[in-house]
Design a protein around this motif. Structure first.
Motif, mmCIF file in Angstrom:
data_model
loop_
_atom_site.group_PDB
_atom_site.id
_atom_site.type_symbol
_atom_site.label_atom_id
_atom_site.label_comp_id
_atom_site.label_asym_id
_atom_site.label_seq_id
_atom_site.Cartn_x
_atom_site.Cartn_y
_atom_site.Cartn_z
ATOM 1 N N ALA A 291 -13.394 5.172 -20.386
ATOM 2 C CA ALA A 291 -13.225 6.416 -19.629
ATOM 3 C C ALA A 291 -14.168 7.436 -20.255
ATOM 4 O O ALA A 291 -13.796 8.140 -21.196
ATOM 5 N N TYR A 292 -15.374 7.518 -19.734
ATOM 6 C CA TYR A 292 -16.419 8.305 -20.392
ATOM 7 C C TYR A 292 -16.034 9.779 -20.517
ATOM 8 O O TYR A 292 -16.392 10.441 -21.490
ATOM 9 N N ASP A 293 -15.309 10.306 -19.538
ATOM 10 C CA ASP A 293 -14.936 11.724 -19.549
ATOM 11 C C ASP A 293 -13.688 12.000 -20.378
ATOM 12 O O ASP A 293 -13.191 13.142 -20.376
ATOM 13 N N PHE A 294 -13.167 10.995 -21.073
ATOM 14 C CA PHE A 294 -11.966 11.180 -21.895
ATOM 15 C C PHE A 294 -12.148 12.386 -22.818
ATOM 16 O O PHE A 294 -13.166 12.522 -23.497
ATOM 17 N N GLU A 295 -11.147 13.260 -22.832
ATOM 18 C CA GLU A 295 -11.152 14.436 -23.702
ATOM 19 C C GLU A 295 -9.814 14.437 -24.418
ATOM 20 O O GLU A 295 -8.763 14.525 -23.781
ATOM 21 N N PRO A 296 -9.793 14.290 -25.742
ATOM 22 C CA PRO A 296 -8.532 14.050 -26.448
ATOM 23 C C PRO A 296 -7.418 15.033 -26.117
ATOM 24 O O PRO A 296 -6.284 14.628 -25.848
ATOM 25 N N PHE A 297 -7.713 16.320 -26.121
ATOM 26 C CA PHE A 297 -6.686 17.330 -25.884
ATOM 27 C C PHE A 297 -6.139 17.220 -24.461
ATOM 28 O O PHE A 297 -4.922 17.233 -24.235
ATOM 29 N N ALA A 298 -7.034 17.120 -23.480
ATOM 30 C CA ALA A 298 -6.628 17.078 -22.083
ATOM 31 C C ALA A 298 -5.876 15.790 -21.755
ATOM 32 O O ALA A 298 -4.825 15.817 -21.109
ATOM 33 N N ASP A 299 -6.411 14.661 -22.192
ATOM 34 C CA ASP A 299 -5.773 13.384 -21.868
ATOM 35 C C ASP A 299 -4.424 13.244 -22.554
ATOM 36 O O ASP A 299 -3.504 12.630 -22.009
ATOM 37 N N ASP A 300 -4.303 13.802 -23.742
ATOM 38 C CA ASP A 300 -3.007 13.785 -24.416
ATOM 39 C C ASP A 300 -1.983 14.583 -23.616
ATOM 40 O O ASP A 300 -0.850 14.141 -23.408
ATOM 41 N N LEU A 301 -2.377 15.755 -23.144
ATOM 42 C CA LEU A 301 -1.475 16.603 -22.382
ATOM 43 C C LEU A 301 -1.029 15.931 -21.089
ATOM 44 O O LEU A 301 0.121 16.067 -20.664
ATOM 45 N N ALA A 302 -1.928 15.166 -20.474
ATOM 46 C CA ALA A 302 -1.667 14.598 -19.151
ATOM 47 C C ALA A 302 -0.930 13.259 -19.187
ATOM 48 O O ALA A 302 -0.662 12.692 -18.132
ATOM 49 N N SER A 303 -0.609 12.749 -20.367
ATOM 50 C CA SER A 303 -0.015 11.403 -20.467
ATOM 51 C C SER A 303 1.405 11.458 -21.010
ATOM 52 O O SER A 303 1.749 10.753 -21.964
ATOM 53 N N LEU A 304 2.231 12.264 -20.387
ATOM 54 C CA LEU A 304 3.608 12.442 -20.846
ATOM 55 C C LEU A 304 4.444 11.177 -20.702
ATOM 56 O O LEU A 304 5.368 10.954 -21.486
ATOM 57 N N THR A 305 4.143 10.362 -19.705
ATOM 58 C CA THR A 305 4.917 9.130 -19.527
ATOM 59 C C THR A 305 4.808 8.244 -20.758
ATOM 60 O O THR A 305 5.801 7.649 -21.200
ATOM 61 N N LEU A 306 3.621 8.170 -21.329
ATOM 62 C CA LEU A 306 3.440 7.372 -22.540
ATOM 63 C C LEU A 306 4.245 7.971 -23.694
ATOM 64 O O LEU A 306 4.833 7.239 -24.496
ATOM 65 N N ASP A 307 4.307 9.296 -23.781
ATOM 66 C CA ASP A 307 5.135 9.939 -24.810
ATOM 67 C C ASP A 307 6.603 9.545 -24.652
ATOM 68 O O ASP A 307 7.281 9.231 -25.639
ATOM 69 N N LEU A 308 7.090 9.563 -23.432
ATOM 70 C CA LEU A 308 8.492 9.218 -23.188
ATOM 71 C C LEU A 308 8.787 7.784 -23.589
ATOM 72 O O LEU A 308 9.822 7.490 -24.209
ATOM 73 N N LEU A 309 7.871 6.893 -23.250
ATOM 74 C CA LEU A 309 8.078 5.488 -23.576
ATOM 75 C C LEU A 309 7.996 5.244 -25.082
ATOM 76 O O LEU A 309 8.739 4.425 -25.630
ATOM 77 N N MET A 310 7.104 5.955 -25.760
ATOM 78 C CA MET A 310 7.021 5.814 -27.214
ATOM 79 C C MET A 310 8.273 6.362 -27.882
ATOM 80 O O MET A 310 8.748 5.824 -28.884
ATOM 81 N N GLY A 311 8.821 7.432 -27.332
ATOM 82 C CA GLY A 311 10.074 7.956 -27.849
ATOM 83 C C GLY A 311 11.198 6.954 -27.679
ATOM 84 O O GLY A 311 12.018 6.754 -28.587
#
Length: 344
Positions: A291-311
Motif C-alpha cells: 500500500a504505497y500511500d500507507f501513512e502510519p498515523f492515518a492508517d492506525d486511526l482508520a483501523s479500529l476493527t483490528l484494535d478491537l480484535l487485538m483487544g
C-alpha cells in the motif's frame, strides 16, 4: 477475523545495522498534507467512522496551512548539549516549561481553519466554542495530561485538537533538527526527538530506506529505525507475532483450502498488528510495497476493527492514537500508566 502469523527474527536481526539510516526527520512541506490525503482515501462510504476521518483530514489540512508560516523557538544550545550528553530526547515535550506559549495560538489558528471549512455540526461547533473559552492554564493542564497519558484528566473530545496544535509545534522543531544531532537512546520505546511514544510503524520502499521498518512518533512525526521482529515497545525478540484481518468470516465447515486462502490473505495484508507476548502489547505495522500511500498515523486511526480484535485476543496498545481517546476506567488508566512509565 484475525489471522496470527509468525515470522522469523533471525534473518532480520542479521542485517548490518550500521548501514541503515537511523532516522527519518519529518518532511515539513508535506507531512500533514500527505496525512490528510490518506485519511480521505481511507474514508470511503462503507467505513464505520468515515465522517470522523474526513473531519480529521480537514484538521490535518489546517495543520499543514499553519505550519507553512509558523516557526517555534528552538531550545538553547546548552539544553540540547545536555540532553545529547545524557542520551535523552533532544527537545522533550512533557512539561509546560518545555512549551512556547505560542502553541495555544496555533490551536486557535487551527480552529479558525476548521470553522472556515464550514458545515460544522452543532456538537462540533459547541466543542470549538469550549476550546476557545478555556483559560491558558486549563489548556496547558490538558496538554500535560495528554503527553503524560493521565487519562482521567483528559477531555476525549477536545484532545485531538489540542494534540494537533502540539504536533504543529514539535513537527516544526523536528523538521529543523539535523539527524546527526539526535542522540542514541537507551530504548526504542520513545521518540529520540521529543520523548513521546510512537503511534505505528511502516516498512518503507525506495532509496536508502528500502525494506527497513521505522516507527513514527505520534507528536513530532520523526521516524526511527527499529529492527523488524523486535517489539517496538519493550525491545524483546521473543514471542513476536503478526496478526491481520483475513477478510473472511469463520465457518464451522471450513475446508483446508479455505484455511490456506485465509492464511495467504493475512500474509499479504498491507496492515498488520505486531504483538509481543513478553509485554502483552501490540502496535500496527504497514507495508508500503503493498500500500504505497500507507501513512502510519492515518492508517492506525482508520483501523479500529483490528484494535478491537487485538483487544479480544488479550493484547493492549502502549498508547492510543493521539486523535482518538477512548473513555478509560480506573483499572485501564492504572495499567496504561504503568506501561507508559516502563517505556519512558
Amino acid at each position: 477475523m484475525v489471522q496470527r502469523i509468525l515470522e522469523s527474527a533471525a534473518s532480520i536481526e542479521a542485517l548490518d545495522q550500521s548501514a541503515i539510516p537511523r532516522l527519518r526527520m519529518p518532511e515539513r512541506a508535506t507531512v500533514f498534507s500527505a496525512r490528510a490525503a490518506r485519511l480521505r482515501q481511507l474514508a470511503d462510504a462503507s467505513h464505520p467512522i468515515a465522517g470522523y476521518l474526513r473531519l480529521m483530514a480537514a484538521l490535518a489540512d489546517a495543520q499543514q496551512h499553519v505550519l507553512a508560516d509558523f516557526t517555534a523557538p528552538m531550545p538553547s544550545r546548552e539544553s540540547i548539549a545536555l540532553n545529547q550528553q545524557h542520551s535523552m530526547p533532544i527537545v522533550p515535550a512533557l512539561g509546560a516549561n518545555q512549551r512556547d506559549p505560542a502553541w495555544r495560538d496555533v490551536l486557535f489558528m487551527l480552529l479558525d481553519r476548521i470553522e472556515a471549512a464550514g458545515a460544522l455540526t452543532p456538537p462540533l461547533a459547541q466543542l470549538v466554542a469550549h476550546l476557545r473559552s478555556m483559560s491558558a492554564d486549563a489548556l496547558d493542564a490538558q496538554a500535560d495530561a495528554i503527553l503524560a497519558l493521565r487519562f482521567a484528566e483528559i477531555e476525549p473530545a477536545a484532545a485531538p485538537f489540542i494534540v494537533a496544535a502540539l504536533q504543529v509545534v514539535w513537527t516544526d522543531i523536528a523538521s529543523r533538527i539535523g539527524s546527526a544531532e539526535v542522540p542514541y537512546m537507551d530504548t526504542s520505546g520513545v521518540c529520540p526527538v521529543c520523548g513521546t511514544m510512537p503511534v505505528a510503524s511502516i516498512v518503507r520502499v525506495g532509496g536508502v530506506h528500502e525494506g527497513y521498518r521505522y516507527v513514527q512518533c505520534g507528536l513530532c512525526s520523526t521516524e526511527w529505525h527499529v529492527v523488524r521482529a523486535k517489539c517496538s515497545n519493550c525491545d524483546s525478540t521473543k514471542g513476536i507475532a503478526y496478526h491481520a484481518m483475513d477478510g473472511a468470516e469463520a465457518s464451522t465447515a471450513q475446508t483446508a483450502e479455505d484455511e490456506q486462502a485465509r492464511a495467504e490473505r493475512a500474509r499479504n495484508a498491507p496492515l498488520k498488528a505486531e504483538s509481543c507476548d513478553e509485554c502483552g502489547t501490540y502496535r500496527k505495522i504497514g507495508y508500503q510495497e503493498k500500500a504505497y500511500d500507507f501513512e502510519p498515523f492515518a492508517d492506525d486511526l482508520a483501523s479500529l476493527t483490528l484494535d478491537l480484535l487485538m483487544g479480544d485476543a488479550g493484547f493492549r496498545r502502549p498508547a492510543p492514537n493521539p486523535w482518538l481517546w477512548p473513555e478509560q476506567s480506573a483499572s485501564d488508566e492504572a495499567s496504561q500508566a504503568d506501561e507508559s512509565d516502563e517505556a519512558r
